[in-house]
Design a protein around this motif. Structure first.
Motif, mmCIF file in Angstrom:
data_model
loop_
_atom_site.group_PDB
_atom_site.id
_atom_site.type_symbol
_atom_site.label_atom_id
_atom_site.label_comp_id
_atom_site.label_asym_id
_atom_site.label_seq_id
_atom_site.Cartn_x
_atom_site.Cartn_y
_atom_site.Cartn_z
ATOM 1 N N HIS A 137 0.703 -1.262 -0.023
ATOM 2 C CA HIS A 137 -0.200 0.090 0.061
ATOM 3 C C HIS A 137 0.985 1.368 -0.052
ATOM 4 C CE1 HIS A 137 -3.289 2.554 0.935
ATOM 5 N NE2 HIS A 137 -2.860 2.972 2.119
ATOM 6 N N PHE A 138 1.885 1.299 0.846
ATOM 7 C CA PHE A 138 2.881 2.497 0.787
ATOM 8 C C PHE A 138 3.514 2.634 -0.536
ATOM 9 C CE2 PHE A 138 3.442 1.776 5.841
ATOM 10 C CZ PHE A 138 1.955 2.637 5.873
ATOM 11 N N THR A 139 4.053 1.484 -1.277
ATOM 12 C CA THR A 139 4.557 1.440 -2.397
ATOM 13 C C THR A 139 3.808 2.257 -3.616
ATOM 14 O OG1 THR A 139 5.645 -0.865 -1.986
ATOM 15 C CG2 THR A 139 5.514 -0.266 -4.101
ATOM 16 N N ASP A 140 2.473 2.203 -3.282
ATOM 17 C CA ASP A 140 1.516 2.942 -4.056
ATOM 18 C C ASP A 140 1.634 2.820 -5.617
ATOM 19 O OD1 ASP A 140 -0.692 4.724 -4.123
ATOM 20 O OD2 ASP A 140 0.729 6.440 -4.410
ATOM 21 N N TYR A 141 1.442 1.619 -6.104
ATOM 22 C CA TYR A 141 1.417 1.196 -7.444
ATOM 23 C C TYR A 141 0.067 2.306 -8.396
ATOM 24 C CZ TYR A 141 4.289 -2.692 -6.686
ATOM 25 O OH TYR A 141 5.574 -3.608 -6.142
ATOM 26 N N ALA A 142 0.577 2.817 -9.359
ATOM 27 C CA ALA A 142 -0.490 3.738 -10.180
ATOM 28 C C ALA A 142 -1.348 2.719 -10.776
ATOM 29 C CB ALA A 142 0.056 4.532 -11.024
ATOM 30 N N ASP A 143 -0.673 1.264 -11.061
ATOM 31 C CA ASP A 143 -1.512 0.444 -11.985
ATOM 32 C C ASP A 143 -2.142 -0.663 -10.941
ATOM 33 O OD1 ASP A 143 -2.398 -1.548 -13.507
ATOM 34 O OD2 ASP A 143 -1.106 -1.030 -15.194
ATOM 35 N N GLU A 144 -3.438 -0.914 -10.810
ATOM 36 C CA GLU A 144 -3.741 -1.869 -9.795
ATOM 37 C C GLU A 144 -3.346 -3.257 -10.196
ATOM 38 O OE1 GLU A 144 -5.885 -3.255 -6.810
ATOM 39 O OE2 GLU A 144 -5.681 -1.293 -7.227
ATOM 40 N N LEU A 145 -3.218 -3.461 -11.593
ATOM 41 C CA LEU A 145 -2.824 -4.843 -11.742
ATOM 42 C C LEU A 145 -1.118 -5.248 -11.099
ATOM 43 C CD1 LEU A 145 -2.886 -7.539 -13.483
ATOM 44 C CD2 LEU A 145 -1.877 -6.342 -15.382
ATOM 45 N N HIS A 146 -0.416 -4.029 -11.225
ATOM 46 C CA HIS A 146 0.961 -4.143 -10.604
ATOM 47 C C HIS A 146 0.924 -4.565 -9.130
ATOM 48 C CE1 HIS A 146 2.779 -1.537 -13.996
ATOM 49 N NE2 HIS A 146 2.297 -2.900 -14.289
ATOM 50 N N ALA A 147 -0.089 -3.902 -8.359
ATOM 51 C CA ALA A 147 -0.290 -4.143 -6.902
ATOM 52 C C ALA A 147 -0.926 -5.433 -6.538
ATOM 53 C CB ALA A 147 -1.436 -3.054 -6.307
ATOM 54 N N ARG A 148 -1.702 -5.807 -7.682
ATOM 55 C CA ARG A 148 -2.224 -7.416 -7.400
ATOM 56 C C ARG A 148 -1.346 -8.335 -7.655
ATOM 57 N NH1 ARG A 148 -7.923 -7.090 -11.115
ATOM 58 N NH2 ARG A 148 -9.032 -5.372 -9.776
#
Length: 234
Positions: free
Chosen positions: A95-106
């Motif tokens: 969450h702190f990394t704060d990926y702009a793209d939701e796919l990368h976070a997933r």
């Protein structure tokens, strides 16, 4: 051989170590905390962790050891609790990394889920396999902020950050002192670890204005750009 507890001692343990897990529910499940569209994984993970930790501590409190412990057994609930707890810290770092793209976070979340499960199956009581996944995610966080974002930090709410750090810091102190069960036979310190972590949790997920929240995060970024360019957005 563990000493057999009296019924009143068992009740005391249930209230101190098991019931305190439930304190996180009213703090976490608010519209401004985990009930956000992009935090669905985090909300489900939190429910999993609260349930498994409650069941583990309930079995431990009632001395239902081995395979007798309410379905899965005390040891199995403990391992599941470890998986959930480790993942909570890992996913908070994502969450702190704060990926702009939701796919990368997933992708990051599911890859770490796979790694944490394997690590806990391999050596659930080895501290290296507990701290290792958290440390790895911390490295990913640093690399993403430095390499991808040029060293820039995401927009941070200082009010939330200070309270999250202070309360979680106190929680870690109680966790440390609670490791010695002989010095704390009623596990009061462990119960306070749950309590302060629960209160801190409402601030953790609001420290960063996520790029995936839109609205407020975009406004903050826009205001920062205005200051840097002297008022021009061209």
């Amino acid at each position: 051989m563990r000493p057999v507890r009296s019924p009143s001692e068992k009740l005391g343990w249930v209230m101190v170590t098991a019931a305190t897990n439930l304190l996180a529910v009213p703090f976490l499940f608010q519209r401004s905390v985990l009930l956000k569209r992009h935090l669905a994984f985090e909300a489900v993970l939190s429910v999993f962790t609260i349930v498994t930790s409650f069941m583990y501590h309930l079995c431990d409190s009632l001395q239902l050891y081995g395979s007798r412990g309410l379905g899965l057994g005390e040891g199995a609930w403990h391992r599941l609790d470890n998986i959930g707890s480790i993942l909570c810290f890992v996913v908070l770092l994502i969450h702190f990394t704060d990926y702009a793209d939701e796919l990368h976070a997933r992708i990051n979340k599911f890859a770490m889920l796979w790694l944490v499960v394997l690590a806990q199956e391999y050596a659930p009581w080895d501290l290296r396999f507990t701290v290792g996944p958290i440390a790895l995610q911390a490295v990913i966080f640093v690399l993403k902020r430095v390499v991808v974002d040029g060293g820039a930090l995401p927009p941070i709410d200082p009010y939330m950050a200070k309270r999250a750090a202070a309360l979680q810091g106190v929680a870690f102190v109680f966790f440390y002192f609670g490791l010695d069960e002989h010095a704390d036979p009623m596990r009061i310190c462990h119960g306070l670890w749950h309590t302060f972590s629960a209160v801190a949790s409402q601030y953790h997920w609001r420290v960063v204005y996520s790029a995936r929240e839109g609205g407020r995060a975009r406004t903050i970024s826009k205001n920062k750009n205005v200051k840097k360019s002297g008022g021009n957005l061209a």
